[in-house]
Design a protein around this motif. Sequence first.
Motif: not given
Length: 275
Positions: A29-41, A55-70
């Motif tokens: 989860t992108l978690a800067r809801p006050d900035k609409l999850n704007a990306l920083t460096f 990817a190296r871990d091997g146990s992850v079989r699927a991923m969800v990418l979401g954003g917090e807030g609005r």
Amino acid sequence: MSPFTGSASRTENWRHLRLTLDDGVANVTLARPDKLNALTFGAYADLRDLLAELARDGSVRAMVLGGEGRGFCSGGDVDDIIGATLAMDTRRLLDFNRMTGQVVRALRECPFPVVAAVHGAAAGAGAVLALAADFRVADPTARFSFLFTKVGLSGGDMGAAYLLPRVVGLGHATRLLMLGEPVRAAEAERIGLISVLTDEGEAQSSAEALARRLADGPSLALAQTKALLTSELDMPLSASIEMDAATQALLMNGADYAEFHAAFTARREPRWQGR
């Protein structure tokens, strides 16, 4: 991505995003809801490094990418990134742009499907992150805006000019990348930018349900399918057919292929092992 690791330990805390793991599903989860999850460096770098670790871990079989807030993600932070890049020399700017591209490559090359859960704004780099996912699950509030020409830059940022025509076709991609106008959910679904359109407020839960379905499936077969979809985009047909043949021969020696036959014969559901 290689599963072999060096001396560095696994990162337990990520400063620029939130990570939860649940029986093979990674929820990022992108978690800067006050900035609409704007990306920083730092957010770009964390995404790049996290995807490599998962990817190296091997146990992850699927991923969800979401954003917090609005919203999902409003793109690069104007103050943190645009202001800072104005003071950078060419070498530093090239390093930065290569890093943002590495995030997209990591999304396309990680050995598990990625589901973007999109609500509200997916703008600029946020639109490209969603584009780079394997599935885009969105609710009616979603709007995609490829804003790069609006700030005087090329619309072909972070691989957008490569990926977008392959998702929506050259005509739609030209319009979206050149004009930078927002595309709302109904049109995005019509042109193929959205994989699944949900009821309002249900993008995250629907994305998680899809990720669970994928994680419970034949993960090695899904990983190879993703790899072929990415690598064959620029291949001639003869090379694609040869790669398909080699991949199928390997998978036919796998446990999951034998398990399907055993389950079919016994009239039960397969118990996938991911190998």
